[in-house]
Structure formats: structure tokens, C-alpha cells
Design a protein around this motif. Sequence first.
Motif, short mmCIF file in Angstrom:
data_model
loop_
_atom_site.label_atom_id
_atom_site.label_comp_id
_atom_site.label_asym_id
_atom_site.label_seq_id
_atom_site.Cartn_x
_atom_site.Cartn_y
_atom_site.Cartn_z
N ARG A 1 0.75 -1.24 0.04
CA ARG A 1 -0.11 0.11 -0.04
C ARG A 1 0.98 1.26 0.02
O ARG A 1 1.67 1.26 0.70
N VAL A 2 0.31 2.15 -0.81
CA VAL A 2 1.14 3.45 -1.02
C VAL A 2 0.16 4.38 -1.08
O VAL A 2 -0.71 4.53 -2.06
N ASN A 3 -0.05 5.54 -0.12
CA ASN A 3 -1.16 6.31 -0.21
C ASN A 3 -2.55 5.34 -0.38
O ASN A 3 -2.81 4.74 0.35
N ASP A 4 -2.99 6.03 -1.24
CA ASP A 4 -4.64 5.37 -1.42
C ASP A 4 -4.45 4.24 -2.57
O ASP A 4 -5.34 3.57 -2.91
N ARG A 5 -3.23 3.79 -3.19
CA ARG A 5 -2.94 2.82 -3.96
C ARG A 5 -2.58 1.60 -3.17
O ARG A 5 -1.93 1.46 -2.08
N TRP A 6 -2.72 0.46 -3.79
CA TRP A 6 -2.48 -1.13 -3.46
C TRP A 6 -2.36 -1.85 -4.44
O TRP A 6 -2.57 -1.59 -5.54
N LEU A 7 -1.56 -2.86 -4.30
CA LEU A 7 -1.14 -4.04 -5.08
C LEU A 7 -1.22 -5.27 -4.24
O LEU A 7 -0.37 -5.38 -2.92
N ARG A 8 -1.75 -6.30 -4.69
CA ARG A 8 -1.95 -7.72 -4.05
C ARG A 8 -1.48 -8.65 -4.75
O ARG A 8 -1.75 -8.74 -5.98
N PHE A 9 -0.57 -9.46 -4.22
CA PHE A 9 -0.15 -10.85 -4.74
C PHE A 9 -0.63 -12.28 -4.09
O PHE A 9 -0.62 -12.09 -2.83
N ALA B 1 -0.20 -16.56 -5.25
CA ALA B 1 0.72 -17.33 -5.75
C ALA B 1 0.37 -17.37 -7.32
O ALA B 1 1.08 -17.91 -8.18
N SER B 2 -0.85 -17.06 -7.66
CA SER B 2 -1.22 -17.12 -9.14
C SER B 2 -1.86 -15.73 -9.68
O SER B 2 -2.31 -15.60 -10.91
N ASP B 3 -2.04 -14.75 -8.78
CA ASP B 3 -2.61 -13.60 -9.52
C ASP B 3 -2.02 -12.35 -8.64
O ASP B 3 -1.32 -12.27 -7.67
N MET B 4 -2.07 -11.07 -9.65
CA MET B 4 -1.67 -9.96 -9.19
C MET B 4 -2.85 -9.03 -9.29
O MET B 4 -3.45 -8.95 -10.43
N GLU B 5 -3.21 -8.13 -8.33
CA GLU B 5 -4.29 -7.28 -8.53
C GLU B 5 -4.01 -5.87 -7.99
O GLU B 5 -3.15 -5.92 -7.14
N ARG B 6 -4.28 -4.85 -8.77
CA ARG B 6 -4.09 -3.74 -8.34
C ARG B 6 -5.28 -2.92 -8.22
O ARG B 6 -6.39 -3.25 -8.75
N ASP B 7 -5.33 -1.64 -7.55
CA ASP B 7 -6.50 -0.74 -7.29
C ASP B 7 -6.97 -0.42 -8.73
O ASP B 7 -8.11 0.00 -8.63
N ASP B 8 -6.22 -0.06 -9.56
CA ASP B 8 -6.42 0.50 -10.72
C ASP B 8 -6.97 -0.34 -11.86
O ASP B 8 -7.20 0.24 -12.93
N CYS B 9 -6.85 -1.92 -11.80
CA CYS B 9 -7.27 -2.79 -12.77
C CYS B 9 -7.60 -4.09 -12.08
O CYS B 9 -7.28 -4.07 -10.98
N GLY B 10 -8.12 -5.22 -12.60
CA GLY B 10 -8.63 -6.54 -12.22
C GLY B 10 -7.39 -7.25 -11.86
O GLY B 10 -6.22 -6.86 -11.88
N LYS B 11 -7.85 -8.46 -11.56
CA LYS B 11 -6.64 -9.53 -11.69
C LYS B 11 -6.00 -9.72 -12.77
O LYS B 11 -6.33 -9.87 -13.95
#
Length: 99
Positions: free
Chosen positions: A44-52, A54-64
Motif C-alpha cells: 500500500r502506498v497512500n491510496d494505492r494498493w497492489l496484492r499478490f 501465488a497465481s494473481d496480481m491485483e491492483r487498485d486501478d485494474c482487475g486481476k
Amino acid sequence: MDARLHTELWTSWASLLRTYCAAHGLNSKHHAVVEVGPEVILVRVNDRWLRFTASDMERDDCGKLHFALQEDGTVQYADVTEEMDHAAERLAREMFAVS
């Protein structure tokens, strides 16, 4: 992939994300929070996030998107394959570029 190898790669990935987020945070008014668990890494950085997972990466500004740690030390995400450290630096830079 062997479970022990996956654990080592997962730990290395989290460490690289922490390191590059800390470095990019030096020139920012924001800092990163990197939460690490056995199943999920959340940046998490400010209001942004990035989630990992084992099989997916998801960002606040796009889907998986597809995500995978490879046995040779590379990372696959979306349509990109690159060295783990290069991927971590790129993603950290992107998180700070828009915050």
C-alpha cells in the motif's frame, strides 16, 4: 514447484518489494506498507494498493492479472517475464509514480 522452493521465492519476492518500496519512498511524501503472509502480499502506498497471491496480481486501478514466481528466479505478470529484482523495482516505481 516444490513447496520449499516456493516459500523461498515468496520470501525473496516480499523482501525485494520492501527494499524497492523503501528506496522509492525516500523521494516521496508517502511511504509504502508491505504486509506479508503465507498466502498474500499486500503493498500500500497512500491510496494505492497492489496484492499478490501465488497465481494473481491485483491492483487498485485494474482487475486481476496472472502472476507466477518461476523456479529460475523470474516473475511472470500480465504478459511480462523478467528477473525478480527488475519486476519488484518496476512495480515499486509505478506505485510511487502515481501517488
